[in-house]
Design a protein around this motif. Sequence first.
Motif, PDB file in Angstrom:
ATOM      1  N   LEU A   1      27.954  -0.897  -3.678  1.00 54.76           N
ATOM      2  CA  LEU A   1      27.040  -1.910  -4.001  1.00 54.76           C
ATOM      3  C   LEU A   1      27.001  -2.081  -6.007  1.00 54.76           C
ATOM      4  CD1 LEU A   1      24.032  -2.441  -1.984  1.00 54.76           C
ATOM      5  CD2 LEU A   1      26.099  -4.099  -2.054  1.00 54.76           C
ATOM      6  N   GLY A   2      27.817  -0.929  -5.967  1.00 49.11           N
ATOM      7  CA  GLY A   2      27.212  -0.451  -7.124  1.00 49.11           C
ATOM      8  C   GLY A   2      25.578  -1.327  -8.043  1.00 49.11           C
ATOM      9  N   PRO A   3      25.300  -0.950  -9.246  1.00 45.85           N
ATOM     10  CA  PRO A   3      24.155  -1.108  -9.494  1.00 45.85           C
ATOM     11  C   PRO A   3      23.899  -2.399  -9.744  1.00 45.85           C
ATOM     12  CG  PRO A   3      24.768   1.040 -11.332  1.00 45.85           C
ATOM     13  CD  PRO A   3      26.109   0.516  -9.593  1.00 45.85           C
ATOM     14  N   ASP A   4      25.674  -3.598 -10.146  1.00 49.44           N
ATOM     15  CA  ASP A   4      25.230  -5.131 -10.698  1.00 49.44           C
ATOM     16  C   ASP A   4      25.484  -5.707  -9.104  1.00 49.44           C
ATOM     17  OD1 ASP A   4      25.605  -3.885 -13.027  1.00 49.44           O
ATOM     18  OD2 ASP A   4      28.083  -4.366 -13.468  1.00 49.44           O
TER      19      ASP A   4
ATOM     20  N   ALA B   1       0.951  -1.377   0.199  1.00 51.14           N
ATOM     21  CA  ALA B   1       0.069  -0.314   0.148  1.00 51.14           C
ATOM     22  C   ALA B   1       0.810   0.997  -0.048  1.00 51.14           C
ATOM     23  CB  ALA B   1      -1.185   0.017   1.036  1.00 51.14           C
ATOM     24  N   VAL B   2       1.896   1.334   0.007  1.00 48.96           N
ATOM     25  CA  VAL B   2       3.170   2.046   0.055  1.00 48.96           C
ATOM     26  C   VAL B   2       3.405   2.544  -1.190  1.00 48.96           C
ATOM     27  CG1 VAL B   2       5.306   3.033   1.767  1.00 48.96           C
ATOM     28  CG2 VAL B   2       3.910   1.720   2.531  1.00 48.96           C
ATOM     29  N   ASP B   3       4.140   3.934  -1.797  1.00 50.51           N
ATOM     30  CA  ASP B   3       4.050   4.058  -2.910  1.00 50.51           C
ATOM     31  C   ASP B   3       5.945   4.573  -2.301  1.00 50.51           C
ATOM     32  OD1 ASP B   3       5.404   5.359  -5.445  1.00 50.51           O
ATOM     33  OD2 ASP B   3       3.533   6.863  -4.962  1.00 50.51           O
ATOM     34  N   TRP B   4       6.991   3.154  -2.738  1.00 51.51           N
ATOM     35  CA  TRP B   4       7.773   3.267  -2.639  1.00 51.51           C
ATOM     36  C   TRP B   4       9.201   4.145  -3.597  1.00 51.51           C
ATOM     37  CZ3 TRP B   4       9.351   1.566   2.465  1.00 51.51           C
ATOM     38  CH2 TRP B   4       8.369   0.745   2.809  1.00 51.51           C
ATOM     39  N   ARG B   5       8.744   4.838  -4.274  1.00 46.59           N
ATOM     40  CA  ARG B   5       9.604   5.220  -5.510  1.00 46.59           C
ATOM     41  C   ARG B   5      10.233   6.519  -4.489  1.00 46.59           C
ATOM     42  NH1 ARG B   5       5.266   7.017  -9.959  1.00 46.59           N
ATOM     43  NH2 ARG B   5       4.552   7.523  -7.763  1.00 46.59           N
ATOM     44  N   LEU B   6       9.712   7.049  -4.152  1.00 47.48           N
ATOM     45  CA  LEU B   6      10.702   8.167  -3.537  1.00 47.48           C
ATOM     46  C   LEU B   6      10.765   8.083  -2.783  1.00 47.48           C
ATOM     47  CD1 LEU B   6      12.802  10.706  -4.151  1.00 47.48           C
ATOM     48  CD2 LEU B   6      10.590  12.526  -4.751  1.00 47.48           C
TER      49      LEU B   6
ATOM     50  N   ALA C   1      18.357 -11.752  -4.877  1.00 51.50           N
ATOM     51  CA  ALA C   1      18.398 -13.012  -3.980  1.00 51.50           C
ATOM     52  C   ALA C   1      16.793 -12.932  -3.498  1.00 51.50           C
ATOM     53  CB  ALA C   1      19.281 -12.889  -3.577  1.00 51.50           C
ATOM     54  N   THR C   2      16.074 -11.538  -3.388  1.00 55.38           N
ATOM     55  CA  THR C   2      14.765 -11.202  -2.359  1.00 55.38           C
ATOM     56  C   THR C   2      13.996 -12.080  -2.984  1.00 55.38           C
ATOM     57  OG1 THR C   2      16.526  -9.114  -1.712  1.00 55.38           O
ATOM     58  CG2 THR C   2      13.578  -9.707  -1.397  1.00 55.38           C
ATOM     59  N   SER C   3      14.026 -12.359  -3.690  1.00 54.34           N
ATOM     60  CA  SER C   3      12.753 -12.783  -4.784  1.00 54.34           C
ATOM     61  C   SER C   3      11.617 -12.650  -4.268  1.00 54.34           C
ATOM     62  CB  SER C   3      13.310 -14.344  -4.811  1.00 54.34           C
ATOM     63  OG  SER C   3      13.813 -15.105  -5.289  1.00 54.34           O
ATOM     64  N   GLY C   4      11.358 -11.528  -4.306  1.00 60.03           N
ATOM     65  CA  GLY C   4      10.415 -10.612  -4.105  1.00 60.03           C
ATOM     66  C   GLY C   4       9.863 -10.857  -3.286  1.00 60.03           C
ATOM     67  N   ARG C   5      10.416 -10.785  -1.908  1.00 55.27           N
ATOM     68  CA  ARG C   5      10.079 -11.118  -0.191  1.00 55.27           C
ATOM     69  C   ARG C   5      10.000 -10.229   0.239  1.00 55.27           C
ATOM     70  NH1 ARG C   5      13.378 -16.361   1.361  1.00 55.27           N
ATOM     71  NH2 ARG C   5      12.657 -15.593   3.719  1.00 55.27           N
ATOM     72  N   ALA C   6      11.078  -9.115   0.201  1.00 59.36           N
ATOM     73  CA  ALA C   6      10.578  -7.943   0.550  1.00 59.36           C
ATOM     74  C   ALA C   6      10.216  -6.510  -0.516  1.00 59.36           C
ATOM     75  CB  ALA C   6      11.613  -7.808   1.745  1.00 59.36           C
ATOM     76  N   LYS C   7       9.913  -5.225  -0.818  1.00 58.64           N
ATOM     77  CA  LYS C   7      10.378  -4.391  -0.743  1.00 58.64           C
ATOM     78  C   LYS C   7      11.964  -3.950  -0.882  1.00 58.64           C
ATOM     79  CE  LYS C   7       6.170  -4.206  -2.133  1.00 58.64           C
ATOM     80  NZ  LYS C   7       5.755  -4.197  -3.160  1.00 58.64           N
ATOM     81  N   THR C   8      12.252  -3.469  -2.036  1.00 58.90           N
ATOM     82  CA  THR C   8      13.799  -2.990  -1.752  1.00 58.90           C
ATOM     83  C   THR C   8      13.810  -1.455  -2.612  1.00 58.90           C
ATOM     84  OG1 THR C   8      14.178  -4.124  -3.976  1.00 58.90           O
ATOM     85  CG2 THR C   8      14.854  -5.535  -2.595  1.00 58.90           C
ATOM     86  N   VAL C   9      14.789  -0.714  -1.226  1.00 60.96           N
ATOM     87  CA  VAL C   9      15.169   0.538  -2.003  1.00 60.96           C
ATOM     88  C   VAL C   9      16.586   0.734  -2.089  1.00 60.96           C
ATOM     89  CG1 VAL C   9      12.638   1.519  -0.947  1.00 60.96           C
ATOM     90  CG2 VAL C   9      14.652   0.632   0.543  1.00 60.96           C
ATOM     91  N   ALA C  10      17.099   1.820  -2.614  1.00 64.98           N
ATOM     92  CA  ALA C  10      18.433   2.006  -2.939  1.00 64.98           C
ATOM     93  C   ALA C  10      18.708   3.120  -1.954  1.00 64.98           C
ATOM     94  CB  ALA C  10      18.951   1.356  -3.649  1.00 64.98           C
TER      95      ALA C  10
ATOM     96  N   GLY D   1      15.880  -2.269 -10.797  1.00 69.14           N
ATOM     97  CA  GLY D   1      14.965  -2.913 -10.245  1.00 69.14           C
ATOM     98  C   GLY D   1      14.086  -3.303  -8.413  1.00 69.14           C
ATOM     99  N   VAL D   2      15.023  -1.826  -8.086  1.00 73.17           N
ATOM    100  CA  VAL D   2      14.632  -1.600  -6.665  1.00 73.17           C
ATOM    101  C   VAL D   2      12.755  -0.711  -6.819  1.00 73.17           C
ATOM    102  CG1 VAL D   2      16.320  -1.017  -5.495  1.00 73.17           C
ATOM    103  CG2 VAL D   2      15.407   0.422  -6.673  1.00 73.17           C
ATOM    104  N   ASP D   3      12.492  -1.107  -5.894  1.00 74.57           N
ATOM    105  CA  ASP D   3      10.954  -0.893  -5.432  1.00 74.57           C
ATOM    106  C   ASP D   3      11.032   1.199  -5.361  1.00 74.57           C
ATOM    107  OD1 ASP D   3       9.203  -3.087  -5.819  1.00 74.57           O
ATOM    108  OD2 ASP D   3      10.715  -3.846  -3.836  1.00 74.57           O
ATOM    109  N   GLY D   4      12.270   1.635  -4.879  1.00 75.45           N
ATOM    110  CA  GLY D   4      12.614   2.352  -4.310  1.00 75.45           C
ATOM    111  C   GLY D   4      13.578   3.151  -4.727  1.00 75.45           C
ATOM    112  N   ILE D   5      14.460   4.593  -4.811  1.00 79.65           N
ATOM    113  CA  ILE D   5      15.157   5.209  -4.492  1.00 79.65           C
ATOM    114  C   ILE D   5      15.295   6.111  -3.799  1.00 79.65           C
ATOM    115  CG2 ILE D   5      16.076   5.462  -6.644  1.00 79.65           C
ATOM    116  CD1 ILE D   5      15.182   8.219  -7.482  1.00 79.65           C
TER     117      ILE D   5
END
Length: 226
Positions: A160-163, A11-16, A171-180, A196-200
């Motif tokens: 980490l770098g993008p790679d 329900a959260v907009d993680w993009r920003l 490796a997270t396989s969608g089990r949690a949201k990811t933000v960089a 491919g992160v859910d947010g920055i």
Amino acid sequence: MSQASPGLADAVDWRLYVVTDTALSGGPDRVPYIVEQAALGGAGVVQVRDKHLPDADFLALTRACRGAARRAEDVTGRPVALVVNDRLDVAEELGLHFHQGQDDGDIRQARRRLGTDLLIGLSISSLVELEAELADQTADVLGLSPLWATPTKTDAAPALGPDGAVRLIDATSGRAKTVAIGGINAATAPDAIATGVDGICVVSAIATAPDPRAAAAHLLALWRTR
């Protein structure tokens, strides 16, 4: 597994995701203004972070930021998820989401105290840390840190770098949201989004911007070109 209630993270907009910095903002009195402007510009998540303020002052700052976020919500009609960094007592007292680093205590204790109606974030800097978390998962969102070196966190792990971020996301396989987070600004954000992160997560890109609202709107608009 002890994550938050199903669907809460969706329900959260993680993009920003904006992280506050008291010093860069010009002092605690200015932080709520920047929070409000960032939310008016489209930030869906704001984390209140200050490692130096005494507990009482941090509690007051978080309350002020909560009020600022709510004022923006009244204007835009868009919800803003407010997150407390590290200070579990404050998150518990105010009923706010929580984020912690690897060395900030037992994440399972945070879940026990906050229950399943609040989200918990955890900083991840390596595959080893990720595998340890996923083996007994508690976090709902993972902060992949640092994506690039950043002057706002001089004690961070190697970049980490993008790679590297892509490997963690896979490796997270969608089990949690990811933000960089780390070194992300208007110039680097497209490369961060492309992982491919859910947010920055951004700090100085908003805290030092002459117009935080416009800066937030510009960063959010970069997702539309993905």
